[in-house]
Write an enzyme that holds these catalytic residues in place. Structure first.
Site, PDB file in Angstrom:
ATOM      1  CB  ALA A  87      -1.876  18.582  13.219  1.00  0.00           C
TER       2      ALA A  87
ATOM      3  CB  SER B 106      -2.766  15.081  12.326  1.00  0.00           C
ATOM      4  OG  SER B 106      -2.496  13.736  12.417  1.00  0.00           O
TER       5      SER B 106
ATOM      6  CG  LEU C 176      12.213  13.876   8.979  1.00  0.00           C
ATOM      7  CD1 LEU C 176      12.805  14.159   9.764  1.00  0.00           C
ATOM      8  CD2 LEU C 176      11.624  11.929   9.252  1.00  0.00           C
TER       9      LEU C 176
ATOM     10  CD  GLU D  80      14.341  -7.034 -21.733  1.00  0.00           C
ATOM     11  OE1 GLU D  80      14.899  -5.523 -22.310  1.00  0.00           O
ATOM     12  OE2 GLU D  80      14.300  -7.385 -20.856  1.00  0.00           O
TER      13      GLU D  80
END
Length: 382
Positions: free
Chosen positions: A170, A176, A304, A57
Site C-alpha cells: 500500500a 492499495s 495483523l 464411496e
C-alpha cells in the site's frame, strides 16, 4: 507397498478430480472422490456431498447401481480411507464390505481418531486387498485443514498477500486498490471460497470497509467472516455485516453492542491475551479447531499479518506479485526487527503460477507440512 502402475495412477487422479469438484461444499468433512473400476471401465463414481449427505464411496456405489453394474470383484479408488464410524451417515466401510470389491486403493489414511486405520483394517480382515499412499500428497493438498484439525486441534491457515515486486502492499496514504489485476483478485476469491473462515483485522475494516464475501466463485456455502477487534470498535454499519455469520474476537466487553450485533448474526467472542489490549491469537486458532474450522484464509493489513506470523499462527503464504515498483511505501507485514538472519522465519516455495499479468506464489512451512504428511500412507496412523 504403494502401487504406481499407470492404470492405478490414472484412476486415482480421476478420484482426485472428483474431490476437487466438491472443494467448496463438504466442510467440516474432508473432500473425497471415489471411482469404481473393472477391466478399464468405470462402474460408478462420486464425491462426498455436503454435511449430512452421502460420502464419496456411497455415491459411487449408488452410481454403479443406477448403471446396473455389479461391483463385486472390482477395484475401488478413493482419496481417503473409508470411514468406519457412525456420524451423520453410516460407515462407508459397511457399504463396501457388502459390495465385495476385490481391491481398495486409498490415497491416504484418515487421521480422525474414530477411524485411524480401522476402516482399512476391516477391509483387509474381510479378504479385500488394500493399498494405501498413491497420490497421498495430492490428497493432502485437498484436505490439509481437515488433517491439521484432527492432528493438532487447529486449522490450516494461509495468509493471502498482494504486493508489488519490491514487496509493497500500500502507499503511505493507505491506498492499495488495486496493486494486482482483476485476474489475480478473482483467483483470490477461490481461496476465500475453499476456506471455512475469512479473517481480517480492524485496520482493514476501517481502511477498506471490505465485504469479505465470495464474489468471483460460485459457491452454495459461503465461508464465515471473522475480525480481530481487540477494542470492539467495529462500526455497526460495516459492510461485512450482511446477514451471514460474522465472528468478532475481542478483549473489551460491551454487552449492549454485542446484543445489537447478535441480532445481525454476529457472534462476539472474548479472547483476551497475555498482553493487555491484545487478542490471544493462538487461542483464537484453538477456538477455530474446537468449532470444526478446517481452513482459515487471512486477508489483513501489515499489523495483523505480522502478529499472526509472530504468534506462529500461519502455515502457508499465498502471495500475488504485480509487475510494478512502488518504492517507499508500506510493506506486506509488520514484524519485529531481526539482528541475525538465523532468526528469520523461512518458508519453502511450493508453487509459482502466472495469473493474468501477475504471479501467484505459494510457500509453506516445510516442517508443518511434513508433520501432517507423516504416516498418512500407512495402514494405521498412530
Amino acid at each position: 507397498m504403494i502401487r504406481t502402475d499407470p492404470e492405478d495412477l490414472a484412476w486415482m487422479r480421476r478420484a482426485l478430480e472428483l474431490a476437487r469438484g466438491v472443494l467448496y461444499t463438504t466442510t467440516p468433512n474432508p473432500r473425497v472422490g471415489c471411482v469404481i473400476v473393472r477391466d478399464g471401465q468405470v462402474l460408478g463414481e462420486g464425491a462426498t456431498q455436503p454435511p449430512g449427505g452421502p460420502h464419496a464411496e456411497v455415491c459411487a456405489l449408488r452410481d454403479a447401481q443406477r448403471r446396473g453394474a455389479a461391483v463385486q470383484g472390482a477395484t475401488v479408488y478413493v482419496t481417503l480411507e473409508p470411514c468406519s464410524h457412525h456420524g451423520r451417515t453410516p460407515p462407508c466401510v459397511d457399504a463396501l464390505l457388502q459390495a465385495r470389491p476385490a481391491r481398495v486403493v486409498a490415497a491416504m489414511g484418515d487421521p480422525n481418531p474414530q477411524v485411524n486405520g480401522r476402516g482399512l483394517r476391516r477391509l483387509r480382515e474381510a479378504g479385500i486387498q488394500v493399498d494405501v499412499g498413491l497420490c497421498a500428497d495430492e490428497a493432502l493438498e485437498l484436505n490439509a485443514g481437515f488433517v491439521a484439525r484432527m492432528r493438532r486441534g487447529t486449522p490450516w491457515t494461509w495468509l493471502k498477500l498482494a504486493a508489488s515486486l519490491d514487496g509493497r502492499s500500500a502507499l503511505h496514504n493507505g491506498m492499495s486498490q488495486w496493486i494486482t489485476g482483476a485476474e489475480a483478485r478473482a483467483d483470490g476469491h477461490h481461496w476465500r471460497a475453499r476456506s471455512c473462515v475469512v479473517l481480517t483485522g480492524m485496520g482493514t475494516v476501517l481502511a477498506d470497509d471490505p465485504q469479505l464475501n465470495v464474489r468471483d466463485v460460485a459457491t452454495a456455502r459461503p465461508p464465515r467472516k471473522a475480525v480481530v477487534d481487540a477494542q470492539f470498535a467495529i462500526p455497526e454499519n460495516a459492510r461485512l455485516f450482511d446477514g451471514t455469520e460474522v465472528l468478532v474476537f475481542t478483549v473489551r466487553d460491551d454487552p449492549a453492542k454485542a446484543e445489537r450485533l447478535a441480532r445481525r448474526n454476529v457472534r462476539v467472542i472474548p479472547m483476551p491475551g497475555a498482553e493487555p489490549r491484545r487478542v490471544d491469537l493462538p487461542g483464537m486458532m484453538r477456538w477455530f479447531g474446537e468449532h470444526d474450522i478446517n481452513e482459515v484464509h487471512v486477508e489483513a493489513g501489515a499489523g495483523l499479518s505480522g502478529a499472526l506470523l509472530s504468534a506462529d499462527c500461519v502455515d502457508e503464504l499465498v502471495a500475488y506479485l504485480a509487475p510494478v515498483l512502488l518504492g517507499d511505501a508500506a510493506g506486506m507485514v509488520r514484524v519485529p526487527l531481526l539482528d541475525h538472519l538465523d532468526a528469520a522465519r523461512r518458508f519453502e516455495f511450493t508453487e509459482m503460477v502466472r495469473v493474468g499479468a501477475d504471479v501467484r506464489l505459494r510457500a509453506r512451512l516445510a516442517a508443518r507440512w511434513q508433520a501432517l504428511r507423516q504416516g498418512l500412507d500407512a495402514g494405521a496412523l498412530f
